[in-house]
Design a protein around this motif. Structure first.
Motif, PDB file in Angstrom:
ATOM      1  N   SER A 243       0.812  -1.216   0.000  1.00 32.55           N
ATOM      2  CA  SER A 243       0.000   0.000   0.000  1.00 32.55           C
ATOM      3  C   SER A 243       0.842   1.262   0.000  1.00 32.55           C
ATOM      4  O   SER A 243       0.301   2.368  -0.084  1.00 32.55           O
ATOM      5  CB  SER A 243      -0.933   0.001   1.220  1.00 32.55           C
ATOM      6  OG  SER A 243      -0.190   0.181   2.411  1.00 32.55           O
ATOM      7  N   GLY A 244       2.157   1.104   0.119  1.00 36.33           N
ATOM      8  CA  GLY A 244       3.043   2.256   0.063  1.00 36.33           C
ATOM      9  C   GLY A 244       3.502   2.782   1.403  1.00 36.33           C
ATOM     10  O   GLY A 244       4.099   3.859   1.477  1.00 36.33           O
ATOM     11  N   ILE A 245       3.263   2.044   2.476  1.00 35.79           N
ATOM     12  CA  ILE A 245       3.708   2.509   3.789  1.00 35.79           C
ATOM     13  C   ILE A 245       5.231   2.518   3.841  1.00 35.79           C
ATOM     14  O   ILE A 245       5.889   1.575   3.375  1.00 35.79           O
ATOM     15  CB  ILE A 245       3.127   1.622   4.919  1.00 35.79           C
ATOM     16  CG1 ILE A 245       3.433   2.241   6.288  1.00 35.79           C
ATOM     17  CG2 ILE A 245       3.678   0.209   4.836  1.00 35.79           C
ATOM     18  CD1 ILE A 245       2.737   1.522   7.438  1.00 35.79           C
ATOM     19  N   PRO A 246       5.845   3.578   4.360  1.00 38.35           N
ATOM     20  CA  PRO A 246       7.308   3.611   4.475  1.00 38.35           C
ATOM     21  C   PRO A 246       7.808   2.481   5.374  1.00 38.35           C
ATOM     22  O   PRO A 246       7.149   2.114   6.357  1.00 38.35           O
ATOM     23  CB  PRO A 246       7.575   4.982   5.109  1.00 38.35           C
ATOM     24  CG  PRO A 246       6.365   5.800   4.780  1.00 38.35           C
ATOM     25  CD  PRO A 246       5.226   4.838   4.771  1.00 38.35           C
ATOM     26  N   ASN A 247       8.958   1.907   5.043  1.00 44.24           N
ATOM     27  CA  ASN A 247       9.505   0.795   5.822  1.00 44.24           C
ATOM     28  C   ASN A 247       9.680   1.164   7.292  1.00 44.24           C
ATOM     29  O   ASN A 247       9.507   0.331   8.181  1.00 44.24           O
ATOM     30  CB  ASN A 247      10.846   0.354   5.228  1.00 44.24           C
ATOM     31  CG  ASN A 247      10.673  -0.317   3.877  1.00 44.24           C
ATOM     32  OD1 ASN A 247       9.636  -0.881   3.588  1.00 44.24           O
ATOM     33  ND2 ASN A 247      11.696  -0.236   3.036  1.00 44.24           N
ATOM     34  N   ALA A 248      10.027   2.424   7.532  1.00 44.23           N
ATOM     35  CA  ALA A 248      10.263   2.871   8.907  1.00 44.23           C
ATOM     36  C   ALA A 248       8.990   2.870   9.741  1.00 44.23           C
ATOM     37  O   ALA A 248       9.047   2.835  10.973  1.00 44.23           O
ATOM     38  CB  ALA A 248      10.876   4.276   8.897  1.00 44.23           C
ATOM     39  N   LEU A 249       7.815   2.898   9.075  1.00 41.64           N
ATOM     40  CA  LEU A 249       6.544   2.963   9.799  1.00 41.64           C
ATOM     41  C   LEU A 249       5.849   1.608   9.899  1.00 41.64           C
ATOM     42  O   LEU A 249       4.846   1.487  10.606  1.00 41.64           O
ATOM     43  CB  LEU A 249       5.596   3.953   9.106  1.00 41.64           C
ATOM     44  CG  LEU A 249       6.012   5.426   9.109  1.00 41.64           C
ATOM     45  CD1 LEU A 249       4.959   6.263   8.390  1.00 41.64           C
ATOM     46  CD2 LEU A 249       6.211   5.930  10.537  1.00 41.64           C
ATOM     47  N   LEU A 250       6.373   0.585   9.198  1.00 45.11           N
ATOM     48  CA  LEU A 250       5.701  -0.709   9.193  1.00 45.11           C
ATOM     49  C   LEU A 250       5.635  -1.317  10.597  1.00 45.11           C
ATOM     50  O   LEU A 250       4.578  -1.764  11.047  1.00 45.11           O
ATOM     51  CB  LEU A 250       6.416  -1.674   8.247  1.00 45.11           C
ATOM     52  CG  LEU A 250       5.833  -3.092   8.183  1.00 45.11           C
ATOM     53  CD1 LEU A 250       4.376  -3.057   7.747  1.00 45.11           C
ATOM     54  CD2 LEU A 250       6.654  -3.964   7.243  1.00 45.11           C
ATOM     55  N   VAL A 300      -3.172   3.954   6.241  1.00 43.92           N
ATOM     56  CA  VAL A 300      -3.699   4.487   7.500  1.00 43.92           C
ATOM     57  C   VAL A 300      -5.028   3.813   7.837  1.00 43.92           C
ATOM     58  O   VAL A 300      -5.257   3.364   8.966  1.00 43.92           O
ATOM     59  CB  VAL A 300      -3.883   6.019   7.413  1.00 43.92           C
ATOM     60  CG1 VAL A 300      -4.554   6.541   8.695  1.00 43.92           C
ATOM     61  CG2 VAL A 300      -2.543   6.709   7.205  1.00 43.92           C
ATOM     62  N   ILE A 301      -5.923   3.712   6.848  1.00 44.98           N
ATOM     63  CA  ILE A 301      -7.221   3.066   7.054  1.00 44.98           C
ATOM     64  C   ILE A 301      -7.029   1.574   7.318  1.00 44.98           C
ATOM     65  O   ILE A 301      -7.718   0.984   8.164  1.00 44.98           O
ATOM     66  CB  ILE A 301      -8.124   3.285   5.827  1.00 44.98           C
ATOM     67  CG1 ILE A 301      -8.412   4.772   5.656  1.00 44.98           C
ATOM     68  CG2 ILE A 301      -9.429   2.502   5.977  1.00 44.98           C
ATOM     69  CD1 ILE A 301      -9.256   5.096   4.430  1.00 44.98           C
ATOM     70  N   MET A 302      -6.079   0.947   6.617  1.00 44.51           N
ATOM     71  CA  MET A 302      -5.813  -0.474   6.820  1.00 44.51           C
ATOM     72  C   MET A 302      -5.311  -0.743   8.232  1.00 44.51           C
ATOM     73  O   MET A 302      -5.709  -1.718   8.875  1.00 44.51           O
ATOM     74  CB  MET A 302      -4.789  -0.956   5.790  1.00 44.51           C
ATOM     75  CG  MET A 302      -5.323  -0.928   4.358  1.00 44.51           C
ATOM     76  SD  MET A 302      -4.025  -1.058   3.107  1.00 44.51           S
ATOM     77  CE  MET A 302      -3.499  -2.754   3.362  1.00 44.51           C
ATOM     78  N   THR A 303      -4.451   0.130   8.732  1.00 44.12           N
ATOM     79  CA  THR A 303      -3.947  -0.008  10.106  1.00 44.12           C
ATOM     80  C   THR A 303      -5.081   0.149  11.112  1.00 44.12           C
ATOM     81  O   THR A 303      -5.171  -0.592  12.094  1.00 44.12           O
ATOM     82  CB  THR A 303      -2.857   1.036  10.388  1.00 44.12           C
ATOM     83  OG1 THR A 303      -1.777   0.854   9.471  1.00 44.12           O
ATOM     84  CG2 THR A 303      -2.330   0.912  11.812  1.00 44.12           C
ATOM     85  N   LEU A 304      -5.969   1.103  10.834  1.00 45.83           N
ATOM     86  CA  LEU A 304      -7.142   1.295  11.695  1.00 45.83           C
ATOM     87  C   LEU A 304      -8.018   0.047  11.699  1.00 45.83           C
ATOM     88  O   LEU A 304      -8.543  -0.353  12.743  1.00 45.83           O
ATOM     89  CB  LEU A 304      -7.947   2.508  11.228  1.00 45.83           C
ATOM     90  CG  LEU A 304      -9.234   2.815  12.018  1.00 45.83           C
ATOM     91  CD1 LEU A 304      -8.907   3.102  13.477  1.00 45.83           C
ATOM     92  CD2 LEU A 304      -9.969   3.996  11.390  1.00 45.83           C
TER      93      LEU A 304
END
Length: 362
Positions: A243-250, A300-304
């Motif tokens: 989905s394009g999340i930065p590696n640092a935020l995974l 962001v929605i997927m994490t939610l």
């Protein structure tokens, strides 16, 4: 009263030591060692097959030989598994280590809860068990999240050092477990043999479930919601990078999802007036909602969605396990808890391939 508080405190400490590890991201560790995804998938299969085989027998052993003893056996198995992993040089020894880890999980999964409930029962504090279950789920989620965040550090220091720290945790855990006391119900067996004692425990558990249909229904619905959450979180590990999340935020996103479970385990304690059927409908709907938003493509929605699913899973699990503990007879408590875990494992086996096809197609 101080005695039971110490007992519960030791069980909490043991859970922290048993769940907090630098090797939680063992898939990433094996990948860094050069093993392919196919090989890693085979290793994971070994874990699940071993877990299914030993789940119910481990509960029977806990009821016959003592829950404290089986918790110590679990720590010893985990320590041996770590030694084997450190010395591993091929796929066979890695599978052996993972199988021992699975057995360690089996011997601890029902023993701790059974020991805690019966300890509280002796002091007339059964009503405290819901909070105990909530605390244990919070410990599991928090430690699992921390272990995920520590994945990079484990890769930095190397797998041998990472598993070496786990051996140290096992030694400390055994020391803590030795301070726990256990009240054993006297079993009236028809024959003073170990085999007969094991068979009697198994048969009495089957007879209980035969007469307690509601317990079976509770096991099934709780397992269905739990399987939905676990499968969602599993697929999100692969879908979030896409989905394009930065590696640092995974790692942080996965940790936030674990926090959802902690919140759910706490909030359900404030909703004791809600009927079980209402709790099931609400949590089931929220898990399905989490699965639906997984396809939004927005990390962001997927994490939610993962947060909501974990929230629902742990909320229902606290309520379900509290009701089941009140229903289970003391002499077969660990065995029946193992049967609940076995039900969950079987549902996971059925849903995993179907969910994989659905997630790939949708």
């Amino acid at each position: 009263m101080n005695t039971i508080r110490k007992q519960i405190g030791y069980l909490y400490t043991s859970s922290v030591l048993g769940n907090l590890s630098l090797t939680g991201a063992w898939v990433a560790i094996l990948a860094a060692r050069g093993y392919s995804l196919v090989e890693i998938g085979f290793v994971e299969t070994v874990f699940h097959v071993t877990s299914i085989i030993f789940e119910i027998p481990s509960g029977i052993f806990a009821d016959v030989f003592g829950r404290k003893n089986m918790l110590i056996v679990s720590s010893i198995l985990r320590m041996i598994a770590n030694v084997v992993m450190i010395a591993s040089g091929n796929l066979f020894t890695i599978c052996l280590s993972i199988a021992l880890h699975a057995m360690s999980y089996n011997f601890s999964s029902g023993s701790g809860d059974a020991l805690a409930y019966d300890s509280l029962k002796i002091y007339g504090e059964e009503s405290y068990y819901a909070k105990y279950e909530s605390d244990q789920l919070s410990i599991y989620r928090l430690c699992n999240g921390i272990s995920t965040l520590c994945a990079g550090f484990a890769l930095y220091i190397g797998y041998r050092a990472a598993y070496g720290t786990d051996i140290l945790m096992c030694l400390i855990q055994i020391f803590v477990l030795n301070r726990i006391w256990e009240h054993r119900e006297h079993r009236d067996h028809k024959a003073n043999t170990i085999v007969r004692a094991l068979v009697d425990c198994w048969w009495e558990s089957i007879q209980f479930l035969k007469d307690a249909r509601r317990a079976i229904v509770l096991m099934l619905v709780n397992s269905l919601v739990g399987a939905g959450d676990i499968l969602l979180l599993f697929f999100l590990q692969a879908k979030l990078p896409e989905s394009g999340i930065p590696n640092a935020l995974l790692g942080m996103a996965l940790f936030i999802m674990e926090l959802g479970g902690i919140l759910g385990a706490r909030v359900i304690l404030l909703c004791d007036r809600l009927r079980y059927r209402t709790v099931f409908v609400l949590t089931g709907f929220l898990v399905l909602l989490g699965i639906a938003v997984e396809h939004s493509g927005n990390y962001v929605i997927m994490t939610l969605g993962g947060f909501i699913a974990a929230f629902s899973d742990d909320a229902l699990q606290v309520r379900t396990n509290t009701i089941l503990q009140n229903m289970f007879p003391s002499e077969q408590r660990a065995t029946l808890i193992s049967m609940e875990s076995f039900t969950f494992s079987m549902i996971m086996i059925v849903l995993s391939p179907l969910t994989g096809i659905l997630f790939s197609w949708w």
